[in-house]
Design an enzyme around this catalytic site. Structure first.
Site, PDB file in Angstrom:
ATOM      1  N   HIS B  66      28.025  40.991  58.708  1.00 49.26           N
ATOM      2  CA  HIS B  66      28.910  40.755  57.792  1.00 49.26           C
ATOM      3  C   HIS B  66      28.332  40.346  56.204  1.00 49.26           C
ATOM      4  O   HIS B  66      26.999  39.970  56.345  1.00 49.26           O
ATOM      5  CB  HIS B  66      29.785  39.631  57.944  1.00 49.26           C
ATOM      6  CG  HIS B  66      29.011  38.312  58.189  1.00 49.26           C
ATOM      7  ND1 HIS B  66      28.639  37.394  57.349  1.00 49.26           N
ATOM      8  CD2 HIS B  66      28.614  37.499  59.438  1.00 49.26           C
ATOM      9  CE1 HIS B  66      27.971  36.146  57.779  1.00 49.26           C
ATOM     10  NE2 HIS B  66      28.089  36.657  59.214  1.00 49.26           N
ATOM     11  N   ASP B 180      22.056  34.961  57.057  1.00 48.27           N
ATOM     12  CA  ASP B 180      23.308  34.912  57.850  1.00 48.27           C
ATOM     13  C   ASP B 180      24.125  35.657  56.790  1.00 48.27           C
ATOM     14  O   ASP B 180      25.086  34.862  56.191  1.00 48.27           O
ATOM     15  CB  ASP B 180      23.725  33.446  58.337  1.00 48.27           C
ATOM     16  CG  ASP B 180      25.352  33.492  58.973  1.00 48.27           C
ATOM     17  OD1 ASP B 180      25.627  34.674  59.141  1.00 48.27           O
ATOM     18  OD2 ASP B 180      25.490  32.528  59.601  1.00 48.27           O
ATOM     19  N   GLU B 212      33.541  36.885  56.957  1.00 46.15           N
ATOM     20  CA  GLU B 212      33.237  36.481  58.427  1.00 46.15           C
ATOM     21  C   GLU B 212      33.237  34.960  58.412  1.00 46.15           C
ATOM     22  O   GLU B 212      33.746  34.213  59.260  1.00 46.15           O
ATOM     23  CB  GLU B 212      31.840  37.057  58.904  1.00 46.15           C
ATOM     24  CG  GLU B 212      31.624  36.964  60.310  1.00 46.15           C
ATOM     25  CD  GLU B 212      30.955  35.595  60.731  1.00 46.15           C
ATOM     26  OE1 GLU B 212      30.597  35.412  61.639  1.00 46.15           O
ATOM     27  OE2 GLU B 212      30.659  35.079  59.632  1.00 46.15           O
ATOM     28  N   GLU B 213      32.482  34.324  57.294  1.00 44.34           N
ATOM     29  CA  GLU B 213      32.274  32.971  57.519  1.00 44.34           C
ATOM     30  C   GLU B 213      33.666  32.116  57.382  1.00 44.34           C
ATOM     31  O   GLU B 213      33.515  30.942  57.413  1.00 44.34           O
ATOM     32  CB  GLU B 213      31.199  32.488  56.318  1.00 44.34           C
ATOM     33  CG  GLU B 213      30.077  33.105  56.489  1.00 44.34           C
ATOM     34  CD  GLU B 213      29.015  32.619  57.704  1.00 44.34           C
ATOM     35  OE1 GLU B 213      29.617  31.584  58.264  1.00 44.34           O
ATOM     36  OE2 GLU B 213      28.138  32.792  57.771  1.00 44.34           O
ATOM     37  N   ASP B 235      24.247  39.596  64.120  1.00 47.82           N
ATOM     38  CA  ASP B 235      24.217  38.365  63.473  1.00 47.82           C
ATOM     39  C   ASP B 235      23.007  37.727  63.550  1.00 47.82           C
ATOM     40  O   ASP B 235      22.494  37.940  64.465  1.00 47.82           O
ATOM     41  CB  ASP B 235      25.653  37.611  63.723  1.00 47.82           C
ATOM     42  CG  ASP B 235      26.141  36.648  62.588  1.00 47.82           C
ATOM     43  OD1 ASP B 235      25.339  36.334  61.724  1.00 47.82           O
ATOM     44  OD2 ASP B 235      27.428  36.865  62.523  1.00 47.82           O
ATOM     45  N   HIS B 323      22.703  28.339  58.001  1.00 50.76           N
ATOM     46  CA  HIS B 323      23.742  27.620  57.206  1.00 50.76           C
ATOM     47  C   HIS B 323      22.961  26.501  56.243  1.00 50.76           C
ATOM     48  O   HIS B 323      23.565  25.348  56.161  1.00 50.76           O
ATOM     49  CB  HIS B 323      24.785  27.053  57.972  1.00 50.76           C
ATOM     50  CG  HIS B 323      25.907  28.067  58.450  1.00 50.76           C
ATOM     51  ND1 HIS B 323      27.443  27.760  58.252  1.00 50.76           N
ATOM     52  CD2 HIS B 323      25.881  29.382  58.715  1.00 50.76           C
ATOM     53  CE1 HIS B 323      27.929  28.863  58.617  1.00 50.76           C
ATOM     54  NE2 HIS B 323      26.834  29.763  58.923  1.00 50.76           N
TER      55      HIS B 323
END
Lengths: 40, 359
Positions: B66, B180, B212-213, B235, B323
């Site tokens: 992504h 990510d 995606e997130e 991922d 994250h």
């Protein structure tokens, strides 16, 4: 990687493998796709 | 810096929160176009690069990373020129305060920092708690609302973390923002590149999905456009090799191979495909690790629910500090993930796909 809103009550992986599989399915049904937090 | 590191730098330095993935999409397009017969976007903006197999009905294999990274969106400028914001993607308060950010305005990018009170003026009880996101703001160094507006800032502008791509002292360790999931985009690029001169009866799609997130949204539309026979979500995953993390929390370690995700909150991986992939890894002596992510999900969660259903598997890279502004992964895991997917695709054909899907 998407973050879900909350974790299962207990962790689900140990060195022996899966130990609370049904809970994962239950939680997934409730709370996937919660990336946008609307309370900010 | 070699060509691979240059691509990883370009991908991770590009800025793109969910809904505004233009920069990373342009970088991915630049790197993947030479290895595809067609490159297009779906109507939400996901990049779809197709390498056609020999026949029209060859199995369609989707390899999806992504494009979006977690970030923020400006919601308001207050009278003193501070920006209020909405988190876009899963942020944890503990890793936000005092971090540098880039505000992407119509007039270009400007620097900022997520403001915080110094501990000197906090009551003892307040010092023990994390600050609520609702109390946070971004300081862009504007004197007041009018000056902030004159910088080009408007509600809806994207805000992204700042962390330059860094090759660490041990050059296998790579630190960056947005691993990510620009590492997934890089895997998709490399898979198409390394299949260029291989003979196999499959049509391969290298895909950079959007949003995606915030709920695996671009994967849903791009998979609808492709209708794959097999799907791989590539991922980041969780690295469990830092102080305080036990095997009960996370099993994997950086540098010990790509992660094969048994299940996460969005999908139970397809057993036939999972066994086929791990069998290939065993045969080719490619290292891998099993893992599960009960508190997360990947694009596979959308892909596997497409049309009549798609056998899908998430193959992830154990990554520290996902994250946050600065995440670290191991280059060998990236290389092995690419090699594994390439070897799997070389073994797939119509009969094999049918067998692993229905037997």
């Amino acid at each position: 990687m998407l973050t879900t809103k909350r974790m299962p009550k207990t962790m689900t992986v140990s060195s022996e493998g899966i130990n609370s599989f049904s809970e994962v399915i239950e939680i997934a049904a409730e709370n996937v796709y919660t990336g946008v937090e609307t309370d900010t | 810096m070699d060509n691979m590191l240059e691509m990883l730098k370009e991908l991770t330095d590009a800025n793109g929160i969910p809904g505004n993935e233009r920069e990373p999409r342009d970088v991915m397009k630049k790197h993947i176009s030479a290895y595809a017969d067609e490159v297009k976007t779906d109507h939400l903006g996901s990049l779809i690069a197709r390498k056609q197999g020999g026949k029209e009905d060859d199995p369609k294999i989707m390899v999806a990373g992504h494009l979006d990274e977690i970030g923020f969106m400006v919601t308001n400028i207050d009278d003193r020129g501070f920006l209020k914001f909405q988190c876009v993607g899963g942020w944890w308060e503990q890793v936000m305060l005092a971090q540098r950010v880039t505000v992407m305005t119509k007039d270009g990018s400007i620097p900022g920092v997520i403001g915080s009170k110094p501990p000197h003026i906090l009551a003892p009880e307040a010092r023990k708690k994390s600050v609520d996101k609702k109390e946070m703001f971004i300081d862009i160094g504007a004197a007041d609302k009018e000056e902030a507006a004159s910088f080009g800032v408007r509600p809806g502008d994207s805000v992204v973390p700042v962390c330059d791509f860094t090759v660490m002292k041990n050059e296998k360790y790579l630190m960056a923002k947005a691993w990510d999931n620009r590492i997934g985009c890089a895997i998709a690029v490399e898979v198409l590149k390394r299949l260029e001169n291989e003979s196999h009866p499959n049509t391969v799609y290298g895909v950079g999905t959007v949003q995606e997130e915030v709920g695996l949204r671009g994967a849903k539309t791009s998979a609808h456009a492709i209708k794959p026979d097999i799907g791989f979500g590539v991922d980041v995953g969780i690295a469990g090799d830092t102080p305080g993390v036990t095997e009960k929390d996370a099993l994997s370690k950086m540098g010990e191979g790509p992660q094969i995700i048994m299940y996460d909150a969005s999908m139970i991986s397809h057993k036939g495909l999972r066994d086929f992939v791990t069998g290939t890894a065993d045969e080719k002596e490619i290292p891998y690790q099993f893992d599960a992510v009960p508190g997360g999900g990947t694009d596979s969660g959308s892909i596997h629910l497409t049309a009549d259903g798609v056998p899908a598997l998430s193959i992830t890279i154990a990554t520290r500090y996902i994250h946050t502004h600065a995440a670290i992964l191991h280059r060998d895991d990236f290389e092995n993930a690419v090699q594994l997917i390439v070897e799997v695709i070389k073994k797939l054909d119509r009969d094999t796909v049918h067998t692993l899907t229905f037997d």
